[in-house]
Design a protein around this motif. Sequence first.
Motif, PDB file in Angstrom:
ATOM      1  N   SER A   1       0.770  -1.046   0.033  1.00  0.00           N
ATOM      2  CA  SER A   1       0.059  -0.052   0.009  1.00  0.00           C
ATOM      3  C   SER A   1       0.965   1.374   0.019  1.00  0.00           C
ATOM      4  O   SER A   1       1.889   1.253   0.772  1.00  0.00           O
ATOM      5  N   PRO A   2       0.625   2.134  -0.748  1.00  0.00           N
ATOM      6  CA  PRO A   2       1.373   3.617  -0.892  1.00  0.00           C
ATOM      7  C   PRO A   2       0.871   4.281   0.271  1.00  0.00           C
ATOM      8  O   PRO A   2       1.723   5.266   0.638  1.00  0.00           O
ATOM      9  N   LYS A   3       0.206   3.695   1.169  1.00  0.00           N
ATOM     10  CA  LYS A   3      -0.516   4.848   2.306  1.00  0.00           C
ATOM     11  C   LYS A   3      -0.258   4.033   3.500  1.00  0.00           C
ATOM     12  O   LYS A   3      -0.237   2.977   3.702  1.00  0.00           O
ATOM     13  N   ILE A   4       0.065   5.013   4.452  1.00  0.00           N
ATOM     14  CA  ILE A   4       0.348   4.282   5.768  1.00  0.00           C
ATOM     15  C   ILE A   4      -0.793   3.896   6.414  1.00  0.00           C
ATOM     16  O   ILE A   4      -1.905   4.351   6.122  1.00  0.00           O
ATOM     17  N   ILE A   5      -0.589   2.818   6.964  1.00  0.00           N
ATOM     18  CA  ILE A   5      -1.746   1.915   7.692  1.00  0.00           C
ATOM     19  C   ILE A   5      -1.688   1.691   9.165  1.00  0.00           C
ATOM     20  O   ILE A   5      -0.400   1.266   9.488  1.00  0.00           O
ATOM     21  N   ILE A   6      -2.625   2.259   9.828  1.00  0.00           N
ATOM     22  CA  ILE A   6      -2.521   2.325  11.363  1.00  0.00           C
ATOM     23  C   ILE A   6      -3.307   1.291  11.750  1.00  0.00           C
ATOM     24  O   ILE A   6      -4.252   0.925  11.224  1.00  0.00           O
TER      25      ILE A   6
ATOM     26  N   TRP B   1       9.717  -0.283   4.364  1.00  0.00           N
ATOM     27  CA  TRP B   1       9.662  -1.796   4.099  1.00  0.00           C
ATOM     28  C   TRP B   1      10.782  -2.140   2.988  1.00  0.00           C
ATOM     29  O   TRP B   1      10.598  -3.177   2.591  1.00  0.00           O
ATOM     30  N   GLN B   2      11.783  -1.502   2.882  1.00  0.00           N
ATOM     31  CA  GLN B   2      12.790  -1.721   2.132  1.00  0.00           C
ATOM     32  C   GLN B   2      13.421  -3.243   2.497  1.00  0.00           C
ATOM     33  O   GLN B   2      13.370  -3.458   3.778  1.00  0.00           O
ATOM     34  N   GLY B   3      13.519  -4.053   1.477  1.00  0.00           N
ATOM     35  CA  GLY B   3      14.017  -5.352   1.766  1.00  0.00           C
ATOM     36  C   GLY B   3      13.249  -6.142   1.802  1.00  0.00           C
ATOM     37  O   GLY B   3      13.480  -7.535   2.386  1.00  0.00           O
ATOM     38  N   THR B   4      11.807  -6.041   1.668  1.00  0.00           N
ATOM     39  CA  THR B   4      10.964  -7.159   1.810  1.00  0.00           C
ATOM     40  C   THR B   4      10.316  -7.689   0.169  1.00  0.00           C
ATOM     41  O   THR B   4       9.319  -8.245   0.293  1.00  0.00           O
ATOM     42  N   ASP B   5      10.605  -6.957  -0.795  1.00  0.00           N
ATOM     43  CA  ASP B   5      10.298  -7.328  -1.940  1.00  0.00           C
ATOM     44  C   ASP B   5      10.046  -8.977  -2.288  1.00  0.00           C
ATOM     45  O   ASP B   5       9.220  -9.537  -2.773  1.00  0.00           O
TER      46      ASP B   5
ATOM     47  N   THR C   1       4.321   8.241   1.062  1.00  0.00           N
ATOM     48  CA  THR C   1       4.543   7.262   0.203  1.00  0.00           C
ATOM     49  C   THR C   1       6.153   6.717   0.191  1.00  0.00           C
ATOM     50  O   THR C   1       6.376   5.562   0.404  1.00  0.00           O
ATOM     51  N   ALA C   2       6.965   7.893  -0.021  1.00  0.00           N
ATOM     52  CA  ALA C   2       8.249   7.777   0.016  1.00  0.00           C
ATOM     53  C   ALA C   2       8.646   6.880   1.220  1.00  0.00           C
ATOM     54  O   ALA C   2       9.599   6.040   1.279  1.00  0.00           O
TER      55      ALA C   2
END
Length: 253
Positions: free
Chosen positions: A97-102, A217-221, A210-211
Amino acid sequence: MEAGFVKTEIDPSGLATITFGHPAHNSLPSATLEQLNAHIQSAAANPTSRLILLKSAGDRTFCAGASFDELLALADENAGKAFFSGFARVINTIRQSPKIIICRVQGKAVGGGVGLMAACDYCFASENAAVKLSEISINIGPFVIAPALERKIGLSAFTTLSLNPTTFFDAYWAARHGLIHAVQPTVDEMDIAIGQFSEPLLNKNTEALTALKRTLWQGTDHWEVLLYDLAGISGRLALSEESKQSLRKFKQR
């Protein structure tokens, strides 16, 4: 088995609140998981939403995890992998998701419910919250949610949770280990804190958020493949006679 539900409400400020519920302690059978995945994808793509809040219905249990009725009904490995892949899809959708999820946690969370908490970007809880990974008790394991939990709380705390399958760890334990970011004494105070946290973020540059999310989440692809491989392990183990017997005992309590 009564059906669960998922609904989304987007307020004028851009806060998209996704609520899920099920009569069996907010458990997540396949149909509810599919709905939840679709609602998260829709809210993430909706240009009027700027921030997503994930919550469950009621004031007691946040989420009881996988549906025991559905686990008992699994007929073969393909069905088992398909069921646990529902959790993999939701975690990957939250991740992408490009949006922060709380996440809003008002009470106890078990198994897949703990995985949902770990997958969200920021987690609020009341003092009534507690977490447990009961999978070993039913002769399977928390495989699909393991990467999300290890990423959030580290291997040592994940080991503590997974090897104590009958123990609920309280909200403050979860906060000390990074699963929960803020604990409030009551549900009402938690909701106030969520509002205070969300309000300034709703006015921030969405491209920047988004950035930031991509950086977090870097490294989770590789999860796009990994989580489905892990779903296959869970699906196979859920078919064992030991697992079926354990599930029947749980249902009789």
